[in-house]
Design a protein around this motif. Sequence first.
Motif, PDB file in Angstrom:
ATOM      1  N   CYS A   1       0.850  -1.195   0.000  1.00  0.00           N
ATOM      2  CA  CYS A   1       0.000   0.000   0.000  1.00  0.00           C
ATOM      3  C   CYS A   1       0.884   1.242   0.000  1.00  0.00           C
ATOM      4  O   CYS A   1       1.980   1.245   0.553  1.00  0.00           O
ATOM      5  CB  CYS A   1      -0.968   0.008   1.180  1.00  0.00           C
ATOM      6  SG  CYS A   1      -0.359   0.801   2.656  1.00  0.00           S
TER       7      CYS A   1
ATOM      8  N   TRP B   1       0.740   4.092   1.512  1.00  0.00           N
ATOM      9  CA  TRP B   1       0.914   4.995   2.650  1.00  0.00           C
ATOM     10  C   TRP B   1       1.855   4.495   3.711  1.00  0.00           C
ATOM     11  O   TRP B   1       2.625   5.259   4.275  1.00  0.00           O
ATOM     12  CB  TRP B   1      -0.449   5.351   3.238  1.00  0.00           C
ATOM     13  CG  TRP B   1      -1.272   5.996   2.187  1.00  0.00           C
ATOM     14  CD1 TRP B   1      -2.241   5.405   1.434  1.00  0.00           C
ATOM     15  CD2 TRP B   1      -1.145   7.330   1.703  1.00  0.00           C
ATOM     16  NE1 TRP B   1      -2.739   6.294   0.529  1.00  0.00           N
ATOM     17  CE2 TRP B   1      -2.090   7.483   0.665  1.00  0.00           C
ATOM     18  CE3 TRP B   1      -0.335   8.406   2.039  1.00  0.00           C
ATOM     19  CZ2 TRP B   1      -2.244   8.676  -0.037  1.00  0.00           C
ATOM     20  CZ3 TRP B   1      -0.496   9.593   1.348  1.00  0.00           C
ATOM     21  CH2 TRP B   1      -1.436   9.715   0.329  1.00  0.00           C
TER      22      TRP B   1
ATOM     23  N   CYS C   1      -4.005   1.183  -1.519  1.00  0.00           N
ATOM     24  CA  CYS C   1      -4.376   0.635  -0.214  1.00  0.00           C
ATOM     25  C   CYS C   1      -4.374  -0.870  -0.349  1.00  0.00           C
ATOM     26  O   CYS C   1      -4.692  -1.402  -1.419  1.00  0.00           O
ATOM     27  CB  CYS C   1      -5.764   1.126   0.174  1.00  0.00           C
ATOM     28  SG  CYS C   1      -6.435   0.360   1.662  1.00  0.00           S
ATOM     29  N   SER C   2      -4.043  -1.570   0.736  1.00  0.00           N
ATOM     30  CA  SER C   2      -4.052  -3.029   0.655  1.00  0.00           C
ATOM     31  C   SER C   2      -5.463  -3.531   0.336  1.00  0.00           C
ATOM     32  O   SER C   2      -5.629  -4.613  -0.215  1.00  0.00           O
ATOM     33  CB  SER C   2      -3.541  -3.634   1.960  1.00  0.00           C
ATOM     34  OG  SER C   2      -4.460  -3.373   2.989  1.00  0.00           O
TER      35      SER C   2
ATOM     36  N   CYS D   1      -0.960  -1.161   6.062  1.00  0.00           N
ATOM     37  CA  CYS D   1      -0.744  -0.453   7.327  1.00  0.00           C
ATOM     38  C   CYS D   1      -1.204  -1.335   8.486  1.00  0.00           C
ATOM     39  O   CYS D   1      -2.027  -2.213   8.305  1.00  0.00           O
ATOM     40  CB  CYS D   1      -1.554   0.836   7.362  1.00  0.00           C
ATOM     41  SG  CYS D   1      -1.415   1.817   5.877  1.00  0.00           S
TER      42      CYS D   1
ATOM     43  N   CYS E   1      -4.889   2.389   8.689  1.00  0.00           N
ATOM     44  CA  CYS E   1      -5.109   2.504   7.243  1.00  0.00           C
ATOM     45  C   CYS E   1      -5.461   3.943   6.880  1.00  0.00           C
ATOM     46  O   CYS E   1      -6.225   4.603   7.575  1.00  0.00           O
ATOM     47  CB  CYS E   1      -6.238   1.556   6.823  1.00  0.00           C
ATOM     48  SG  CYS E   1      -6.737   1.800   5.119  1.00  0.00           S
ATOM     49  N   HIS E   2      -4.869   4.408   5.811  1.00  0.00           N
ATOM     50  CA  HIS E   2      -5.110   5.764   5.339  1.00  0.00           C
ATOM     51  C   HIS E   2      -6.567   5.966   4.945  1.00  0.00           C
ATOM     52  O   HIS E   2      -7.055   7.083   4.878  1.00  0.00           O
ATOM     53  CB  HIS E   2      -4.199   6.000   4.136  1.00  0.00           C
ATOM     54  CG  HIS E   2      -4.072   7.428   3.743  1.00  0.00           C
ATOM     55  ND1 HIS E   2      -3.305   8.314   4.459  1.00  0.00           N
ATOM     56  CD2 HIS E   2      -4.615   8.138   2.727  1.00  0.00           C
ATOM     57  CE1 HIS E   2      -3.379   9.502   3.880  1.00  0.00           C
ATOM     58  NE2 HIS E   2      -4.170   9.417   2.832  1.00  0.00           N
TER      59      HIS E   2
END
Lengths: 1132, 140
Positions: free
Chosen positions: B11, B13, B40-41, B65, B70-71
């Motif tokens: 991901c 971020w 993102c994952s 993350c 998570c962002h």
Amino acid sequence: MGEIIELKGKGVPKVGVYICHCGFNIASKVRVDEVVDFAATLPNVVVARSNKYTCSDPGQEVIRKDIKEMGLDRVVVASCTPLLHEHTFRKTVETGGLNPFLFHMVNIREDVSWVTDDGDRATEKAKALVAAGVRRVLYQKPLEKRRAAIKSDVLIIGGGIGGITAALDIADSGKKVTLVEREPTIGGVMAKFDKTFPTLDCAACILTPKMTAVASHPNIKLLTFSEVKDVSGYIGDFRASIVKKPRRVIESKCTGCGECANVCPVYMPNAFDENLGMRKATYKPFAQAVPNVHTIEKTGTSPCTYTCPAGINAHGYVALASAGKYDEAFNLILESTPLVATLGRACYAPCEEECTRGELEGTVRIRRLKRFIADRYYENHPEPEYGPPDKELDKKVAIVGSGPAGLTAAYFLRKMGYQVTIFEKEPRPGGMLRVGIPEYRLPNDVLDRDIKNVLALGVGIQTYTEVKSLDDLRKKGFDAIFLATGTHGVRKMDIEGENLSGVVNCMEFLTSINYGKKTDLTGKTILVVGGGNAALDSARAALRLGARKVTIQYRRSRAEMPAFPEEIDAAEKEGITISYLTTPVKFEGEGGKLKYVQSVQMQLGEPDDTGRRKPIPIPGSESIANIDMAIIAIGLMPTTSPWAEQLNLNRDGTIQVDPETLQTSLPHVFAGGDVVLGPSIIVNAIGQGRRAAHYIDKYLKGEDLKATTFVFRSADMVSKHDVLTRSIITHAMSLPKKELPVDERITNFKEVEIALTEEEALKDTKRCLNCSVCSDCHLCKTICSAEAIDYGMKEEVIDVEAGVIIVTTGFKPFDPKRISAYGYGRFPNVYTSLEVERLVNSSGPTQGEVILRDGRKPERIGIIHCVGSRDKEYNQYCSKVCCMYSLKLAHLLKERTGADIYNFYIDMRTPGKGYEEFYHKLLEEGVHFVRGRVGEVTDWAVTAKEEGKLIIRVEDTLLGMVRRIPVDMVVLSVALEPQKDADDVRRLLNLSCSSEGFFLERHPKLAPVATFTDGIYIAGACQGPKDIPETVAQASAAAAQALSLVDRGYVELEPNTAYINSELCSGCHVCIAICPYGAITYNSEKKVAESNEVLCKGCGSCVAACPSGAIDQHLFENEQIINELEGVLSYV
Amino acid sequence: MFEPKIVAFFCNWCTYTAADLAGVSRMKYSPNVRIIRVMCSGRIDPELIVKAFEKGADGVIIGGCHPGDCHYQNGNHKTLRRYKLLKGLVEQFDIEWERLRLEWISASEGEKVQRVSNEFTEQIRVLGPIQMKGGRVVHG
Ligand code: FES
């Protein structure tokens, strides 16, 4: 060009590939020329070149030229990470005339050359990644950047010098700022300093003008004593929920005059002075605090107050007494009960059982303090200072019974203005207090004076009046009735001989004594049967009437005995025998007069329904004894039979009531005290009296009784554990018991307990730990002429919208207790650097005089550098400011004390303008410098010279020997660490932290105040240890970046949103549930999902979730990624 | 020696940033691991995993993350739930689920990128080349 790929309907795109040497960064591992040659063979590639620095102007120009001259349709640059230069090259491509999203960047530096040892393998990996990039870029599509408006307001979190600077910079430009600080004042750690290095400017002189500027700036909204609890949204449109903690002082009204703090009786260690001095519960951290308002610290309800069933504010009156405000203390108690002196004597004091000091040396003697307060007040005020209430209501209330419950209810109802009449069947009011408690515990005149507190209000009382019919009262015009007749009946034993003369019940016995009928029992043998307080009181009274021998028989063991332990002890001390597990089975007499008692031994069997073990007689254990009198005290019960027809009663004769409202089965009749509870303690009865008054008032006003509940306590009980661990607690022994000697008391009814002297009382009040801090004594409210005090103030949630957030939350000093060898916390004269900052500060706890904790002045001082820094055990990093602040403290300490000063350092680090010069100045001042990490600080003297000193043991690495240096004072130059809750803030704002826990900047060189979350900036020590000038510079930098964003008015957003192919959508709703932003809605007409690009943030979760494969994500389309995969997996 | 091919979906971020940090800190790790960046994952489509194995990967890492970080609020929760299903899915193709690994790596954990990459490469080396259903040797 190798293979040619034709895109459906889009022809054959031409690709240019540019491989970067990045100086030696890439070229030292990756054979760039080989990669270029390889790239030239990739599908659709028409040109492949290398460049020393592709990001340089000439490097970019090559790309632009190729686009124009060769008609490139796609561009791939293989260089560093896209997080660094994707933006740059997109611009290049765009200015070259191509859509910027027809470009892809391949990372062969961070992902290849820097992490691979072997040149062959690095080259191979670079080729694969370039192949992946070329395949991917073919499928990329032209896209438009999205724009989002930026709100122009800025939120700044943390009001130290960093936050202050940023706030002023932004506000001066005309933009609005909200500055949030969790402490009651802004100023941060800098406000604690006396001087700043190396110029030795007065910290307050340069800081406080800025603080006031913040407070008065029209563009700054200052929220102190507030914390950001929630942040949502994105760059340009953040929403924060800020919780403003209740300060209990209305900021807009407070003038900062400080009268409240002057009168406040509660002293607390002053955290602003690093707990070296004291402050009040009502306080302002320091004189120039901004905002210039006070704060009342209250952490809950103290255990004593919380526990009192009568809701009496024990902490409050103890605090008032500690300040010598005895009359105020009395009046505070009077707010909850008229029976002040009675409770001061006869209360069993549940408060003392809960007292936190009880966990240490023993409880504060709260009850005896109350007696002291009452006695002193009554001495000066034989009559109450008040008369009937101002407001008269015409409703009438009858109170039946004048015990503690009845008197209390009468008192409160009359204060509300009702016409109250008490009916008492005995000759004098007081109920059980009058007839049940002998004078050696509660003198009659004391009770009389307490009752005056009720009668002075104009409460009518009819003694000798037993109320049999409730209807009669109603007919006499009483609108409500409160029954509080207690438990004056005594249960019968139902054994043979109980009617003999000489067998009496305890109530008859105690009543007659309390009315002055002093039967002479000289030389008599008395048996008391029972284990409650009435049994004990009867026995002790009998003894005082001259009895030769008094025995109590109780059928269970001491553990089950309901009487209070103190009473049992006192009785035993006075010579009363208590026979446990024994009970009479038969009284025998001669001529109708009692002569013998036959008793039996018991043993304890199974627990009965009260949970106590049932006593069972042991056959054959009978014995006979000679006695003159037997007093039966086996159980008190209410005498409610006359009302059995009119009210619902319980089996034991108690009255059935609603436990909340105390209303009986007749709506206008309420009942409380022992007649409801069964035999209980005085404070319970008082509590019920208060409760009854509350609900009778509601009933008479015609209000819904069930609408609210009645609670005395304003807040939850504080945790004793928190109190015991919160700060320094001074040891203080508890007061011993003070009673008349046994032989002076058993011949008479003199009060057994001796009153406290003022000195003793004061001393004991000082032992109070002030568990809840503010004691609710209400003195400040009385004194505040601005009417700024609001005890009921609630937490307030303030919602703030902002386009940009700046985080300036600072640091926390290292806790040197973690290095036990330095003795902090064990040796009083070991200080932290921050403590010394306060000690040398002219507005500190000692007005700048350096006086040690033991009162001495230091002649030799050792300053230990790097405490918690540069040490793998604690923090590997250098805290950067400690050398300089240690030098500053050395200078100040020398100036103030003339002491010999030793600095123990590992390396001197003094880079900075004027810093090295300052170091030299110190050398010239004659401060000693010893190079070496201190091994330990001890008080273990080996020579006479070391006696009474702290000895610093250090290996002097310049002399190459271990030295012992005795000093009077040790200063620990502690490290700067991330705030305790830095991780919470990180989560709140979606930031990243370095492994030490400081917030991570976007780039260590090029973006030191930006973060990975767009629109959030960091400045100051929350990003890493730094000094004031650096913090200020960063704060201004963050402000400038914030302003540049806000001024532009919009942000460009990545066009990486999700889109839905409605032909494939089956309308299953899965994506709708999965989207955290509510960006997908269902179109019920078309029966498909639709996505809103404005709300979409581009995570792509919905793409992965869609079972029909109907969703894809711009810039990260499945087709693009699959082609990238293909390249990644092609090994060459 | 068998050189496994490993694809790492990271991901943007946390984990990709951590890989950058590993690079900046010059932490050497197995060049068999090749990173594909996604935002993102939670973006990792089961199709991408199947395609990766089909196209010759011997192992796949998904990096996101840490939970709660998570962002995009909770993309990684979805990844975690999906991971359980994915393990079953790859087993259907006779691929050992151990060839699919999920790791939470924060932006400051460059060292974890190194450790996970090296560990996973060794693990896949031990497992050997992939064999797909029907005894078809896809590569190796
Ligand atoms: S952004 Fe890293 S897992 Fe979602």
